[in-house]
Design an enzyme around this catalytic site. Structure first.
Site, PDB file in Angstrom:
ATOM      1  CD  GLU A 158      -2.763  -1.317   2.445  1.00 31.08           C
ATOM      2  OE1 GLU A 158      -2.745  -0.396   3.265  1.00 31.08           O
ATOM      3  OE2 GLU A 158      -3.515  -2.303   2.546  1.00 31.08           O
ATOM      4  CG  ASN A 204      -0.904  -6.930  -1.114  1.00 31.90           C
ATOM      5  OD1 ASN A 204      -1.590  -7.434  -2.003  1.00 31.90           O
ATOM      6  ND2 ASN A 204      -1.335  -6.822   0.144  1.00 31.90           N
ATOM      7  CG  HIS A 240     -10.054  -5.388   1.174  1.00 31.30           C
ATOM      8  ND1 HIS A 240     -10.369  -6.439   2.004  1.00 31.30           N
ATOM      9  CD2 HIS A 240      -8.711  -5.223   1.265  1.00 31.30           C
ATOM     10  CE1 HIS A 240      -9.261  -6.880   2.587  1.00 31.30           C
ATOM     11  NE2 HIS A 240      -8.242  -6.172   2.155  1.00 31.30           N
ATOM     12  CD  GLU A 268      -4.829  -7.557   1.949  1.00 30.20           C
ATOM     13  OE1 GLU A 268      -5.679  -6.825   2.486  1.00 30.20           O
ATOM     14  OE2 GLU A 268      -3.615  -7.348   2.025  1.00 30.20           O
ATOM     15  CG  ASP A 270     -12.974  -8.424   2.504  1.00 33.59           C
ATOM     16  OD1 ASP A 270     -12.919  -7.457   1.726  1.00 33.59           O
ATOM     17  OD2 ASP A 270     -12.456  -8.412   3.646  1.00 33.59           O
TER      18      ASP A 270
HETATM   19  O1  9MR Z   1      -7.102  -7.725   8.898  1.00 34.82           O
HETATM   20  C1  9MR Z   1      -6.156  -6.893   9.513  1.00 34.82           C
HETATM   21  C2  9MR Z   1      -6.695  -6.380  10.835  1.00 34.82           C
HETATM   22  O2  9MR Z   1      -6.817  -7.449  11.752  1.00 34.82           O
HETATM   23  C3  9MR Z   1      -5.787  -5.294  11.387  1.00 34.82           C
HETATM   24  O3  9MR Z   1      -6.377  -4.741  12.549  1.00 34.82           O
HETATM   25  C4  9MR Z   1      -5.574  -4.238  10.334  1.00 34.82           C
HETATM   26  C5  9MR Z   1      -4.711  -3.141  10.858  1.00 34.82           C
HETATM   27  O4  9MR Z   1      -4.183  -2.309   9.881  1.00 34.82           O
HETATM   28  O5  9MR Z   1      -5.006  -4.829   9.172  1.00 34.82           O
HETATM   29  C6  9MR Z   1      -5.861  -5.734   8.573  1.00 34.82           C
HETATM   30  O6  9MR Z   1      -5.296  -6.255   7.375  1.00 34.82           O
HETATM   31  C7  9MR Z   1      -5.033  -5.336   6.326  1.00 34.82           C
HETATM   32  C8  9MR Z   1      -3.875  -5.888   5.532  1.00 34.82           C
HETATM   33  O7  9MR Z   1      -2.787  -6.154   6.343  1.00 34.82           O
HETATM   34  C9  9MR Z   1      -3.480  -4.937   4.408  1.00 34.82           C
HETATM   35  N1  9MR Z   1      -4.611  -4.598   3.589  1.00 34.82           N
HETATM   36  C10 9MR Z   1      -5.816  -4.170   4.276  1.00 34.82           C
HETATM   37  C11 9MR Z   1      -6.197  -5.188   5.347  1.00 34.82           C
HETATM   38  C12 9MR Z   1      -7.522  -4.814   5.986  1.00 34.82           C
HETATM   39  O8  9MR Z   1      -7.396  -3.616   6.688  1.00 34.82           O
END
Ligand code: 9MR
Length: 356
Positions: A158, A204, A240, A268, A270
């Protein structure tokens, strides 16, 4: 089956029908559908979370039957794995890697260079030289620890701006300290730690799934890296999406990246029904269609190596109120589950309840 066994089975079935029933769709029992098998030659993956693994039986059962790839949801992030300088905490991530090995599943490491979930000591009070050393040590130590155990790793996560075309890289510590060297630095350190190229190195990103200004920015950055010899093997498209928001150019976009000689993956996935919308049969059918569309796009692109969902069941999602995943909060398969199965098998998009 011998006649006796057959008689016994028939009697048992007639006497205890409930014991033999599993959720079905169009007459197919969900128990006969194993997505990791249907996905071949691709993988079907999930974000795995040690808060639930072995603590929630039904979750663990799905992990152990349906998936052929795992991404640690949080366990390899900087704050978890190197909370203090050069003090590595591998336990939770090791648990995931070990479970994946037991299941003959791949592991996608996640992630090294990101602006979120950094350890507090990784902040802008470090000089560029100190941060550079910290990044190299972080990447090298983790790749050495997991040598031979990772299929791929999201080296960069990101770091493309949401304000393209005016700004290319997202503001944050990496951009502040390293400018446009930020991404090549991390990729170069990763390749140096894995000179035999056993781990696929990924960028990613979110919001780059369709063809638009942000994905153009990513495309141009990546093209430049490849021309400059920066090591890079693949691009992860997070996916997402809100309900009905899968971009129509997804497949075309994946293909333009593979045309550069890279792998791509859905990393990822959903589909968020949203808290404001009714979570009824129509919404679940629309959600299934969106899942189908994404998986179908991957299946249609030769170098799309796999699809991972971000979680397993609705109760353990990072979006707990959006009913976003293929299994519901009781770990029962939703229409999305069957749609994923259909897409992996090249079957058509499922209809809506009123389509009959
Ligand atoms: O699913 C993850 C969540 O449990 C954490 O609290 C969060 C914190 O930033 O990150 C989430 O995962 C992210 C992933 O690492 C990168 N892309 C977005 C995902 C959803 O926020």
């Amino acid at each position: 089956m011998s006649p006796n066994a057959l008689t016994f089975a028939l009697i048992a079935l007639l006497s205890f029908p409930g014991a033999f029933t599993a959720p079905t769709q169009n007459g197919t029992s969900s128990q006969n559908i194993i997505l990791r098998d249907l996905a071949r030659p691709r993988y079907f993956g999930a974000a795995m979370n040690t808060t639930f693994l072995f603590h929630d039986q039904a979750y663990t059962k799905l992990i152990q039957t349906q998936f052929s790839a795992f991404t640690p949801e949080n366990e390899m992030k900087w704050e978890e794995i190197e909370p203090e300088p050069n003090q590595f905490v591998f336990g939770p991530a090791d648990e995931i890697v070990k479970e994946a090995q037991t299941l003959y599943a791949k592991v996608r490491g996640h992630n090294f260079e990101w602006n979120n979930q950094l350890a507090p000591w990784v902040n802008t009070s470090l000089t560029a030289v100190e941060l550079d050393r910290a990044l190299q040590n972080h990447i090298t130590t983790i790749l050495n620890h997991y040598r031979g155990k990772l299929y791929a790793v999201d080296v960069v996560n990101e770091l493309i701006s949401d304000n393209t075309p005016n700004e290319t890289f997202k503001q944050g510590i990496w951009d502040t300290k390293f400018g446009e060297d930020a991404i090549p630095k991390a990729l170069t350190y990763a390749r140096a730690a894995d000179p035999h190229n056993t781990v696929k190195l990924y960028i990613n990103e979110y919001g780059t799934e369709g063809i638009d200004s942000k994905s153009d920015a990513l495309y141009n950055v990546v093209k430049g890296f490849l021309a400059d010899g920066v090591p890079l093997d693949g691009i992860g498209f997070q996916c997402h999406f809100g309900l009905g928001q899968v971009p129509p150019t997804l497949q075309q976009n994946l293909r333009r990246f593979t045309d550069l000689g890279l792998d791509v993956a859905v990393t990822e996935l959903d589909i968020n029904i949203g808290t404001g919308n009714p979570q009824n049969a129509t919404a679940f059918a629309l959600q299934a269609q969106d899942y189908w569309t994404v998986v179908n796009a991957c299946v249609n692109v030769e170098r799309c190596v796999g699809v991972s969902v971000w979680g397993v069941s609705d109760d353990h999602s990072w979006l707990p109120n959006g009913a976003v995943l293929p299994w519901d909060k009781n770990k029962q398969p939703k229409p999305a589950f069957y749609a994923i199965a259909d897409a992996f098998q090249g079957k058509p998009k499922p209809g809506l309840p009123t389509d009959n």
